[in-house]
Structures are given as C-alpha cells and as structure tokens.
Design an enzyme around this catalytic site. Structure first.
Site, PDB file in Angstrom:
ATOM      1  N   CYS A 133       0.727  -0.960  -0.007  1.00 22.01           N
ATOM      2  CA  CYS A 133       0.177   0.454   0.104  1.00 22.01           C
ATOM      3  C   CYS A 133       0.781   1.123  -0.278  1.00 22.01           C
ATOM      4  CB  CYS A 133      -1.292  -0.366   0.948  1.00 22.01           C
ATOM      5  SG  CYS A 133      -1.831   1.264   1.531  1.00 22.01           S
ATOM      6  N   CYS A 136      -0.251   4.294   2.208  1.00 17.93           N
ATOM      7  CA  CYS A 136      -0.558   3.728   3.172  1.00 17.93           C
ATOM      8  C   CYS A 136       1.134   3.964   4.162  1.00 17.93           C
ATOM      9  CB  CYS A 136      -0.187   2.421   3.686  1.00 17.93           C
ATOM     10  SG  CYS A 136      -2.221   1.565   3.845  1.00 17.93           S
ATOM     11  N   ASP A 137       2.004   4.214   3.174  1.00 20.44           N
ATOM     12  CA  ASP A 137       3.518   3.770   3.912  1.00 20.44           C
ATOM     13  C   ASP A 137       4.870   4.253   2.648  1.00 20.44           C
ATOM     14  OD1 ASP A 137       2.719   1.403   5.738  1.00 20.44           O
ATOM     15  OD2 ASP A 137       3.354  -0.093   4.443  1.00 20.44           O
TER      16      ASP A 137
END
Length: 308
Positions: A133, A136-137
């Site tokens: 992701c 997300c990261d």
C-alpha cells in the site's frame, strides 16, 4: 438468537460493532482464528487515520477499536466461519468448531487480501521495506530507491504516487508491455523518477532487518540479476474475501459484493456488507470504518422495521 452478527474484524467490522452495540443490539463479532484484525495487523506506522497526529501502530489501532467495541457490549469470538446460510429470515453462521449462531441480520465485513509474490522473505520483511500500500507507507521512503512490482493501473498509480517521496522508483514487470490504461502508462512514462525493468520477475528479496535489494529473473532468457533498493511495493492486485457468499449474494464485475447505491444493502434482505469487500477502489482504513458505520445504521433500521 441474536439480533446481529458481524463477520470480520477489520476497521469496517469493529466500527459496525461500535455503532451496533451503542444502539443496544449486542452484536457478536466473529474474528478469524488466525488473521484477526485485518490487513492493518501487518502495518507498522499508520499516519493517515484521523485522531492520531503522532501516528499509531497498525496492531495498536486494531486493539483500540476492539476495546471500544467491547466496551459497549460487543462479544468477540475467535473462529473462522465455514458456512453461511442467508436463505431465510433467520441467518445461520457455522464456525470451525461446529457451533452455529443465528441472527436476524448479518454484516459481512471480511475485507480483501493483497495478492503476494509468494516469496519466503516477503512476510518476514513485511513492514520493513515490503509493502502492499503506497498510500499507507510511501511517506516512510523519502529520498530512497524503491521498486514497484506490477503492470496494471494500480501499479502505475502506486509508482507515480511514490515519486512524491522516493528519489528513484523502478517498475518491475514480467512482460514488455503494460496492462495499464494508456493514460496511466503515459503518466508513468513521462515521470523522470520512474524507470521500467521489463521482462523481469522478482524471485528473491534481500535484507536482514530491512529490504536492501531484490533478485530478478529475466522471463525471456532466465538470467538473474540483483537490484539494490530500500523498499518493495507489490501491486499485482487484491482479491475481496467473498468465498463464503458465492452463489448467495450478487457480486460486481470486480468481484466485490454488490450493494444498493451508497447503502450497505446487499441482494438479500437482512444481509449487509461493508469495507473492502464492497470497495474495489479506495481500500483505506478510514473509508472501511465509514462503511462499517453505514452498515450498522442500515442494520439497525432493518431490525427496527422487523420490530426486533
């Protein structure tokens, strides 16, 4: 006989449980025996969930959601659903231990699973350079060299997004042409930070405590080479966890559960769906949580109409 059973223990399931339990519905939430907490259990720092300006670890966030649900009266059971009967007014859920639970309403929030490469070190280095992701990261890879595996729209979108942070982004694809739409391809081709590695597949991931590189195999001649990177993003698709409802609920062409408009109402009365299992596009913790809210409210209104 319960009023409501919630299947799934990610942000959608627990948020639905919070709302349902605060409405006095005393829900039973069925969490997996081995994958309780959903995909966030594999995420380290979560910085884009509202209310945590300093960030929060994925497992800690899920613990807090569970604690909040249980505070208001949710019962959590750790077992896997093996059979789901939604054909009648009373829904029946059978667990791996043989128990059968009945309810007037069911919320299906089993999420989706990222497709993985299937490499030995993929799980070991999850959260330590391996991610599924970018949203997300990506922030954690500022000025680093990273790679994205995939050739579809998702891979191009992830690669383009990651150039906001990384100094260099390789796109590794097993063929010499992309599956992505022309506009997404062109956007990636035009980005000077992106370099394509064609006809290649990742067959190994290097690093003790963090990713330091990958081993590539050429898909045309079988030769192998090493590529030094600090992060590997796998973007080869994801699959909604809908195996329990195949032939029981209507699905979309993308394989997610079909719902009525912006509601959580499925093709079967009394069955509601929430989170990634209905969302082929966004797949974020916060959108899943919001979807869980919708499902709980829809279920509450349904039960009120029944007089339950």
């Amino acid at each position: 006989m319960r009023q409501i059973i919630i299947i799934g223990s990610g942000p959608a399931g627990y948020t639905a449980a919070i709302y349902a339990s605060r409405a006095g519905l005393e829900p039973l939430l069925l969490a997996s025996s081995v994958e309780s907490g959903g995909e966030l259990m594999n995420t380290t720092e979560v910085e884009n969930f509202p209310g945590f300006p300093e960030g929060i670890q994925g497992p800690e966030l899920m613990d807090k959601l569970q604690e909040q649900a249980e505070k208001f009266g949710t019962t959590v059971a750790y077992d896997d659903v093996t059979e789901l009967d939604v054909s009648g007014d009373v829904k029946k859920v059978t667990l791996g231990n043989g128990e059968t639970h009945e309810a007037h309403a069911v919320i299906f929030a089993t999420g989706s699973a990222y497709r993985k490469l299937g490499l030995a070190d993929e799980e070991r280095l999850s959260g330590h350079g391996v991610s599924w992701c970018a949203t997300c990261d990506g922030f954690f890879f500022k000025e680093k060299t990273i790679a994205v595996v995939g050739g579809g729209d998702s891979a191009m979108e992830e690669a383009t997004f990651l150039t906001r942070f990384a100094s260099k982004v390789y796109v590794i694809h097993r063929k010499d042409t992309l599956r992505a739409s022309k506009i997404m391809q062109q956007r990636a081709f035009d980005n000077e930070k992106i370099e394509f590695v064609w006809n290649s597949e990742v067959v190994g991931i290097s690093g003790e405590d963090a990713v330091t590189g990958v081993t590539l195999r050429n898909t045309t001649d079988g030769t192998e080479s090493n590529l030094d990177i600090q992060g590997l993003f796998v973007a080869i698709g994801n699959d909604p966890r809908t195996h329990l409802v195949h032939g029981k609920l209507d699905l979309t062409p993308e394989g997610t559960i079909a719902v009525d408009g912006r509601s959580s109402k499925t093709s079967v009365s009394g069955v509601f769906a929430a989170g990634d299992v209905i969302d082929p596009t966004y797949r974020q913790a916060v959108t899943a949580a919001a979807s869980g809210t919708v499902a709980a409210l829809d279920a509450e209104h349904y039960l009120a109409a029944l007089g339950e």
